[in-house]
Design a protein around this motif. Sequence first.
Motif, mmCIF file in Angstrom:
data_model
loop_
_atom_site.group_PDB
_atom_site.id
_atom_site.type_symbol
_atom_site.label_atom_id
_atom_site.label_comp_id
_atom_site.label_asym_id
_atom_site.label_seq_id
_atom_site.Cartn_x
_atom_site.Cartn_y
_atom_site.Cartn_z
ATOM 1 N N VAL A 56 0.837 -1.207 0.000
ATOM 2 C CA VAL A 56 0.000 0.000 0.000
ATOM 3 C C VAL A 56 0.871 1.257 0.000
ATOM 4 C CG1 VAL A 56 -1.641 1.342 1.372
ATOM 5 C CG2 VAL A 56 -1.981 -1.116 1.080
ATOM 6 N N THR A 57 1.915 1.253 0.837
ATOM 7 C CA THR A 57 2.834 2.406 0.874
ATOM 8 C C THR A 57 3.526 2.611 -0.476
ATOM 9 O OG1 THR A 57 3.220 2.007 3.222
ATOM 10 C CG2 THR A 57 4.824 3.390 2.064
ATOM 11 N N SER A 58 3.998 1.510 -1.084
ATOM 12 C CA SER A 58 4.648 1.600 -2.394
ATOM 13 C C SER A 58 3.684 2.105 -3.458
ATOM 14 C CB SER A 58 5.201 0.220 -2.772
ATOM 15 O OG SER A 58 5.785 0.262 -4.046
ATOM 16 N N LEU A 59 2.423 1.653 -3.420
ATOM 17 C CA LEU A 59 1.454 2.080 -4.417
ATOM 18 C C LEU A 59 1.129 3.561 -4.262
ATOM 19 C CD1 LEU A 59 -0.106 0.773 -6.719
ATOM 20 C CD2 LEU A 59 -2.014 0.377 -5.159
ATOM 21 N N LEU A 60 1.054 4.038 -3.027
ATOM 22 C CA LEU A 60 0.827 5.470 -2.810
ATOM 23 C C LEU A 60 1.985 6.304 -3.363
ATOM 24 C CD1 LEU A 60 -0.656 5.432 0.822
ATOM 25 C CD2 LEU A 60 -1.859 6.062 -1.281
ATOM 26 N N GLY A 61 3.223 5.820 -3.172
ATOM 27 C CA GLY A 61 4.381 6.544 -3.709
ATOM 28 C C GLY A 61 4.402 6.546 -5.228
ATOM 29 N N LEU A 62 4.042 5.426 -5.860
ATOM 30 C CA LEU A 62 4.078 5.329 -7.320
ATOM 31 C C LEU A 62 3.018 6.184 -7.983
ATOM 32 C CD1 LEU A 62 4.687 1.485 -7.703
ATOM 33 C CD2 LEU A 62 6.316 3.304 -8.174
ATOM 34 N N THR A 63 1.876 6.414 -7.298
ATOM 35 C CA THR A 63 0.774 7.194 -7.889
ATOM 36 C C THR A 63 0.773 8.635 -7.413
ATOM 37 O OG1 THR A 63 -0.695 6.448 -6.107
ATOM 38 C CG2 THR A 63 -0.670 5.144 -8.138
ATOM 39 N N ALA A 64 1.867 9.087 -6.803
ATOM 40 C CA ALA A 64 1.896 10.461 -6.285
ATOM 41 C C ALA A 64 1.770 11.487 -7.402
ATOM 42 C CB ALA A 64 3.189 10.697 -5.491
ATOM 43 N N ASP A 65 2.274 11.174 -8.601
ATOM 44 C CA ASP A 65 2.205 12.113 -9.725
ATOM 45 C C ASP A 65 0.880 12.047 -10.467
ATOM 46 O OD1 ASP A 65 4.774 12.875 -9.116
ATOM 47 O OD2 ASP A 65 5.705 11.440 -10.514
ATOM 48 N N ASP A 66 0.018 11.088 -10.149
ATOM 49 C CA ASP A 66 -1.283 10.939 -10.813
ATOM 50 C C ASP A 66 -2.364 11.160 -9.753
ATOM 51 O OD1 ASP A 66 -3.529 10.248 -12.229
ATOM 52 O OD2 ASP A 66 -2.651 8.445 -13.135
ATOM 53 N N PRO A 67 -2.964 12.367 -9.664
ATOM 54 C CA PRO A 67 -3.934 12.665 -8.597
ATOM 55 C C PRO A 67 -5.124 11.712 -8.595
ATOM 56 C CG PRO A 67 -3.234 14.684 -9.680
ATOM 57 C CD PRO A 67 -2.695 13.558 -10.500
ATOM 58 N N ALA A 68 -5.639 11.350 -9.777
ATOM 59 C CA ALA A 68 -6.826 10.490 -9.828
ATOM 60 C C ALA A 68 -6.525 9.115 -9.242
ATOM 61 C CB ALA A 68 -7.326 10.368 -11.264
ATOM 62 N N GLN A 69 -5.409 8.514 -9.689
ATOM 63 C CA GLN A 69 -5.053 7.199 -9.184
ATOM 64 C C GLN A 69 -4.668 7.257 -7.706
ATOM 65 O OE1 GLN A 69 -6.338 5.208 -11.079
ATOM 66 N NE2 GLN A 69 -4.757 4.088 -12.238
ATOM 67 N N ALA A 70 -3.990 8.329 -7.300
ATOM 68 C CA ALA A 70 -3.626 8.467 -5.890
ATOM 69 C C ALA A 70 -4.868 8.551 -5.020
ATOM 70 C CB ALA A 70 -2.756 9.699 -5.699
ATOM 71 N N ALA A 71 -5.905 9.291 -5.501
ATOM 72 C CA ALA A 71 -7.148 9.383 -4.733
ATOM 73 C C ALA A 71 -7.849 8.030 -4.646
ATOM 74 C CB ALA A 71 -8.063 10.425 -5.379
ATOM 75 N N ARG A 72 -7.784 7.272 -5.741
ATOM 76 C CA ARG A 72 -8.426 5.951 -5.739
ATOM 77 C C ARG A 72 -7.725 5.006 -4.745
ATOM 78 N NH1 ARG A 72 -8.844 5.650 -10.609
ATOM 79 N NH2 ARG A 72 -11.059 6.051 -10.831
ATOM 80 N N VAL A 73 -6.378 5.072 -4.697
ATOM 81 C CA VAL A 73 -5.659 4.220 -3.753
ATOM 82 C C VAL A 73 -5.965 4.636 -2.321
ATOM 83 C CG1 VAL A 73 -3.369 3.519 -2.954
ATOM 84 C CG2 VAL A 73 -3.835 3.693 -5.395
ATOM 85 N N GLU A 74 -6.021 5.974 -2.067
ATOM 86 C CA GLU A 74 -6.304 6.445 -0.718
ATOM 87 C C GLU A 74 -7.713 6.072 -0.272
ATOM 88 O OE1 GLU A 74 -5.576 10.588 -0.749
ATOM 89 O OE2 GLU A 74 -3.374 10.393 -0.819
#
Length: 474
Positions: free
Chosen positions: A106-124
């Motif tokens: 989960v932590t790695s996925l949040l870091g990888l999607t930091a540049d993509d707001p939509a995907q980062a919001a979906r992971v959060e």
Amino acid sequence: MWINALAQRATGLPMPALGRRTARRIAIWFSLFLVCLAAIVSLHLTQGMAGQLRDITQAYFVRDTARELGNALSQAEASQRGYMLTADAQFLEPYHAAAASVDSLVTSLLGLTADDPAQAARVESITSDIAGKMSEMAHTIDLVTANRTEDAQTLTETGMGARLMSEVRRTLDTFIAEENEKLTQRNQAINQSRIWLVGTIIAALAAAVCLAYALMARTQKQVNAMTQRHRGLIYQNEALEAEVAERTRAIEEARAHAERERQRVEALLQDSSHRIGNSLATVSSLLALQLMRTRSEEVRTALEAARMRVHAIASAHRRLRLGDDLDTASADEFLSAVLEDISTTQAEAGRIEIEGRIESIEVSARDATTLGILVAEFVTNALKHGYPEGRPGRVQVELFRDEAGVPTLRVSDDGVGLSEVQGEGLGTVIIRQLSSQFGGTPLYSRGTDGGVSVVVALPELTKSPPTTVRSALE
């Protein structure tokens, strides 16, 4: 304009020289422009493709991480249910391993999607669901471990964990589907960039071919012109070489003649010095004969002094070896020879040792003879006055440059002392006159061994104008 020029050339119609030259220049510049433009475009496309490849790699990594997260959750859920149904501890190890990997994924996925707001919001949005599901599974494991299996089944039958897991899976599937769509779009963009890059390279190659053809034609004309000039230069070079060879032969002949003359002059000078030395040696021998026939002690002393001085001059002439310039000699060579002659001709040879420490100082030929006479006077005086009644000893002669670079002569002995050399005899006068010729004055002192030490600085030795021994003695 250049198109018309090319058309005229293709149809075989005559074209003015100025028009051909202008068309060739335009074609060359246009080809150069195409090559530079293709290079710039290729560089831009290559950089764009490099960025797209990085994006694709990033998308693959994000998608794989999301898949690993889903698999870890499924593994943890399956292990939790297996332990709840069987209470077998072997299910705990895969459960704990899967639970530990969930947090890191989960932590790695949040870091990888930091540049993509939509995907980062979906992971959060699913992190709380994942945390709730993991808490529900951990609570179930704890109940089973505490032998409260019925409470664990009741907790599972509420359906809360199933709803959370379903929401997480749906969100991860949507996430992975979007990443797959991004991969498809980026692959299409790379293919398009590849097509543009190939087209640009083809255009650059075509322009390079045209440029190479134009340059080759121009170079061929220049080569033909250079060939003609080269032939003319060859003819001129051959004539110059013949003239140089002729002059070289003349120079070599003149040089050989000059070398022969130099050798002849050198031989004559050496022979003259040797003859002078032999003549003086003859005079020395005649004085020795006269010495043997004389009964007066005063006359014998005068004749012996004269014989020694004539012998020193003869030795200096015979042992003098000129350098390549026929005007200088090395002091260490002829002074060592003079000291050797004095040592071998002294009465009771071997009783007094004569030692020389002479540096290699270049002096003029005539100064060399004068310097030899000066050294001979010092040594003769030391032999005559320093060792009476057959006393043995050692006389040391040194010629060196002092700290200021001035040639300096030092003669020291271990004889009876300073009182024996004082006076105004002929030897003292000769020494003073010869020393002044080189700009020096003899300084007498008591030696370290109890004898006499005399030091003479000779600043004019290496630069004094040639003078005769006779003028020095007058």
